[in-house]
Motif scaffolding. Structure first.
Motif, PDB file in Angstrom:
ATOM      1  N   LYS A   1      44.479  61.472 -15.212  1.00 10.81           N
ATOM      2  CA  LYS A   1      45.540  60.662 -15.824  1.00 10.81           C
ATOM      3  C   LYS A   1      46.195  59.767 -14.777  1.00 10.81           C
ATOM      4  CE  LYS A   1      49.490  60.958 -18.915  1.00 10.81           C
ATOM      5  NZ  LYS A   1      50.321  61.853 -19.728  1.00 10.81           N
ATOM      6  N   LYS A   2      46.404  60.305 -13.581  1.00  7.29           N
ATOM      7  CA  LYS A   2      46.979  59.502 -12.486  1.00  7.29           C
ATOM      8  C   LYS A   2      46.046  58.362 -12.097  1.00  7.29           C
ATOM      9  CE  LYS A   2      49.843  63.126 -10.507  1.00  7.29           C
ATOM     10  NZ  LYS A   2      49.997  64.119  -9.456  1.00  7.29           N
ATOM     11  N   ARG A   3      44.766  58.629 -12.075  1.00  9.04           N
ATOM     12  CA  ARG A   3      43.786  57.587 -11.739  1.00  9.04           C
ATOM     13  C   ARG A   3      43.784  56.478 -12.788  1.00  9.04           C
ATOM     14  NH1 ARG A   3      38.311  60.540  -9.834  1.00  9.04           N
ATOM     15  NH2 ARG A   3      37.644  58.356  -9.721  1.00  9.04           N
ATOM     16  N   ILE A   4      43.898  56.853 -14.058  1.00 10.11           N
ATOM     17  CA  ILE A   4      43.965  55.863 -15.137  1.00 10.11           C
ATOM     18  C   ILE A   4      45.240  55.031 -14.983  1.00 10.11           C
ATOM     19  CG2 ILE A   4      44.200  55.552 -17.633  1.00 10.11           C
ATOM     20  CD1 ILE A   4      42.407  58.172 -17.842  1.00 10.11           C
ATOM     21  N   ALA A   5      46.361  55.697 -14.711  1.00  9.18           N
ATOM     22  CA  ALA A   5      47.637  55.000 -14.536  1.00  9.18           C
ATOM     23  C   ALA A   5      47.579  54.024 -13.359  1.00  9.18           C
ATOM     24  CB  ALA A   5      48.770  56.003 -14.335  1.00  9.18           C
ATOM     25  N   ALA A   6      46.746  54.353 -12.352  1.00  9.20           N
ATOM     26  CA  ALA A   6      46.598  53.494 -11.170  1.00  9.20           C
ATOM     27  C   ALA A   6      45.624  52.343 -11.411  1.00  9.20           C
ATOM     28  CB  ALA A   6      46.158  54.324  -9.970  1.00  9.20           C
ATOM     29  N   GLY A   7      45.023  52.300 -12.608  1.00 10.79           N
ATOM     30  CA  GLY A   7      44.174  51.168 -12.947  1.00 10.79           C
ATOM     31  C   GLY A   7      42.695  51.444 -13.123  1.00 10.79           C
TER      32      GLY A   7
ATOM     33  N   LEU B   1      37.613  65.250 -21.899  1.00 10.20           N
ATOM     34  CA  LEU B   1      37.763  66.706 -21.946  1.00 10.20           C
ATOM     35  C   LEU B   1      37.283  67.285 -20.620  1.00 10.20           C
ATOM     36  CD1 LEU B   1      38.199  69.435 -23.394  1.00 10.20           C
ATOM     37  CD2 LEU B   1      35.854  69.221 -24.252  1.00 10.20           C
ATOM     38  N   VAL B   2      38.173  68.061 -19.975  1.00  9.18           N
ATOM     39  CA  VAL B   2      37.825  68.727 -18.714  1.00  9.18           C
ATOM     40  C   VAL B   2      38.261  70.183 -18.783  1.00  9.18           C
ATOM     41  CG1 VAL B   2      37.850  66.631 -17.290  1.00  9.18           C
ATOM     42  CG2 VAL B   2      39.963  67.910 -17.624  1.00  9.18           C
ATOM     43  N   LYS B   3      37.840  70.978 -17.815  1.00  8.71           N
ATOM     44  CA  LYS B   3      38.095  72.425 -17.846  1.00  8.71           C
ATOM     45  C   LYS B   3      39.510  72.816 -17.423  1.00  8.71           C
ATOM     46  CE  LYS B   3      33.570  74.071 -18.088  1.00  8.71           C
ATOM     47  NZ  LYS B   3      33.355  74.101 -19.507  1.00  8.71           N
ATOM     48  N   THR B   4      40.113  72.056 -16.491  1.00 11.29           N
ATOM     49  CA  THR B   4      41.406  72.492 -15.955  1.00 11.29           C
ATOM     50  C   THR B   4      42.501  71.456 -16.176  1.00 11.29           C
ATOM     51  OG1 THR B   4      41.123  71.550 -13.744  1.00 11.29           O
ATOM     52  CG2 THR B   4      40.197  73.756 -14.114  1.00 11.29           C
ATOM     53  N   GLU B   5      43.726  71.957 -16.253  1.00 18.47           N
ATOM     54  CA  GLU B   5      44.885  71.077 -16.392  1.00 18.47           C
ATOM     55  C   GLU B   5      45.032  70.198 -15.159  1.00 18.47           C
ATOM     56  OE1 GLU B   5      49.581  71.364 -17.681  1.00 18.47           O
ATOM     57  OE2 GLU B   5      48.542  73.180 -17.054  1.00 18.47           O
ATOM     58  N   ALA B   6      44.755  70.768 -13.983  1.00 19.39           N
ATOM     59  CA  ALA B   6      44.861  69.995 -12.738  1.00 19.39           C
ATOM     60  C   ALA B   6      43.893  68.811 -12.737  1.00 19.39           C
ATOM     61  CB  ALA B   6      44.588  70.898 -11.534  1.00 19.39           C
ATOM     62  N   GLN B   7      42.685  69.027 -13.206  1.00 19.55           N
ATOM     63  CA  GLN B   7      41.709  67.936 -13.263  1.00 19.55           C
ATOM     64  C   GLN B   7      42.159  66.860 -14.256  1.00 19.55           C
ATOM     65  OE1 GLN B   7      37.701  69.012 -14.456  1.00 19.55           O
ATOM     66  NE2 GLN B   7      36.840  67.239 -13.406  1.00 19.55           N
TER      67      GLN B   7
ATOM     68  N   ALA C   1      35.654  58.844 -18.292  1.00 21.00           N
ATOM     69  CA  ALA C   1      35.125  59.714 -19.357  1.00 21.00           C
ATOM     70  C   ALA C   1      33.632  59.944 -19.151  1.00 21.00           C
ATOM     71  CB  ALA C   1      35.393  59.106 -20.726  1.00 21.00           C
ATOM     72  N   ARG C   2      32.898  58.879 -18.857  1.00 23.01           N
ATOM     73  CA  ARG C   2      31.452  59.024 -18.638  1.00 23.01           C
ATOM     74  C   ARG C   2      31.153  59.948 -17.458  1.00 23.01           C
ATOM     75  NH1 ARG C   2      31.655  53.542 -20.246  1.00 23.01           N
ATOM     76  NH2 ARG C   2      30.412  53.209 -22.116  1.00 23.01           N
ATOM     77  N   GLN C   3      31.982  59.874 -16.436  1.00 25.93           N
ATOM     78  CA  GLN C   3      31.734  60.658 -15.230  1.00 25.93           C
ATOM     79  C   GLN C   3      32.202  62.106 -15.333  1.00 25.93           C
ATOM     80  OE1 GLN C   3      33.270  58.739 -11.734  1.00 25.93           O
ATOM     81  NE2 GLN C   3      32.395  60.241 -10.354  1.00 25.93           N
ATOM     82  N   TYR C   4      33.341  62.350 -15.995  1.00 23.70           N
ATOM     83  CA  TYR C   4      33.958  63.677 -15.935  1.00 23.70           C
ATOM     84  C   TYR C   4      34.021  64.463 -17.243  1.00 23.70           C
ATOM     85  CZ  TYR C   4      35.458  62.269 -11.297  1.00 23.70           C
ATOM     86  OH  TYR C   4      35.474  61.857  -9.992  1.00 23.70           O
ATOM     87  N   SER C   5      33.991  63.800 -18.384  1.00 27.44           N
ATOM     88  CA  SER C   5      34.197  64.522 -19.631  1.00 27.44           C
ATOM     89  C   SER C   5      33.048  65.477 -19.935  1.00 27.44           C
ATOM     90  CB  SER C   5      34.361  63.539 -20.800  1.00 27.44           C
ATOM     91  OG  SER C   5      34.697  64.249 -21.979  1.00 27.44           O
ATOM     92  N   THR C   6      33.410  66.674 -20.382  1.00 28.51           N
ATOM     93  CA  THR C   6      32.399  67.673 -20.752  1.00 28.51           C
ATOM     94  C   THR C   6      32.047  67.585 -22.238  1.00 28.51           C
ATOM     95  OG1 THR C   6      34.083  69.364 -21.142  1.00 28.51           O
ATOM     96  CG2 THR C   6      33.138  69.262 -18.930  1.00 28.51           C
ATOM     97  N   CYS C   7      32.685  66.682 -22.963  1.00 27.90           N
ATOM     98  CA  CYS C   7      32.400  66.468 -24.382  1.00 27.90           C
ATOM     99  C   CYS C   7      31.229  65.489 -24.519  1.00 27.90           C
ATOM    100  CB  CYS C   7      33.642  65.894 -25.068  1.00 27.90           C
ATOM    101  SG  CYS C   7      33.416  65.563 -26.829  1.00 27.90           S
TER     102      CYS C   7
ATOM    103  N   GLY D   1      31.918  56.798 -23.343  1.00 27.28           N
ATOM    104  CA  GLY D   1      33.206  56.444 -22.760  1.00 27.28           C
ATOM    105  C   GLY D   1      34.363  57.188 -23.386  1.00 27.28           C
ATOM    106  N   GLY D   2      34.063  58.317 -24.004  1.00 26.24           N
ATOM    107  CA  GLY D   2      35.088  59.132 -24.652  1.00 26.24           C
ATOM    108  C   GLY D   2      35.378  58.741 -26.084  1.00 26.24           C
ATOM    109  N   ASP D   3      34.664  57.748 -26.597  1.00 24.95           N
ATOM    110  CA  ASP D   3      34.917  57.222 -27.948  1.00 24.95           C
ATOM    111  C   ASP D   3      34.665  58.283 -29.010  1.00 24.95           C
ATOM    112  OD1 ASP D   3      35.240  55.678 -30.209  1.00 24.95           O
ATOM    113  OD2 ASP D   3      33.523  54.377 -29.834  1.00 24.95           O
ATOM    114  N   LEU D   4      35.700  58.606 -29.782  1.00 27.02           N
ATOM    115  CA  LEU D   4      35.572  59.554 -30.886  1.00 27.02           C
ATOM    116  C   LEU D   4      35.266  58.858 -32.199  1.00 27.02           C
ATOM    117  CD1 LEU D   4      38.634  61.807 -30.025  1.00 27.02           C
ATOM    118  CD2 LEU D   4      36.217  62.386 -29.731  1.00 27.02           C
ATOM    119  N   GLY D   5      35.316  57.523 -32.178  1.00 24.83           N
ATOM    120  CA  GLY D   5      35.099  56.766 -33.400  1.00 24.83           C
ATOM    121  C   GLY D   5      36.296  56.892 -34.317  1.00 24.83           C
TER     122      GLY D   5
END
Length: 92
Positions: free
Chosen positions: A21-27, A10-16, A34-40, A46-50
């Protein structure tokens, strides 16, 4: 009742969200981003919602978790909290 296992960023802007998403697609690793950028709070896991059930998440995220393809990174998905990238591992 249906259930699924998912994670998100979860991030604040669509651009972010689009840039991540591009970084994930690049590997790059979803969980590390998620640990570095997610505000949730789930970002610390690691973004795990369970395991989630229909109606537990906001409607926009619920739709992704219970209707979109498994193991793909979906988004950006807009909610009242910001922009999400969502990945679903399994669904029963």
């Amino acid at each position: 009742m249906a259930k699924a296992m998912a994670r998100h960023i979860l991030v604040k802007t669509e651009a972010q969200a689009t840039a991540l998403k591009k970084r994930i697609a690049a590997g790059e690793a979803f969980d590390l981003l998620a640990r570095q950028y997610s505000t949730c709070p789930s970002g610390k896991r690691g973004g795990d919602l369970g395991e989630v059930r229909p109606g537990q998440m906001v409607r926009a995220i619920d739709q992704v978790i219970f209707k979109k393809a498994l193991r793909e990174v979906h988004g950006p998905v807009k909610s009242q909290f910001g922009y999400h990238l969502v990945q679903v591992f399994y669904r029963d």
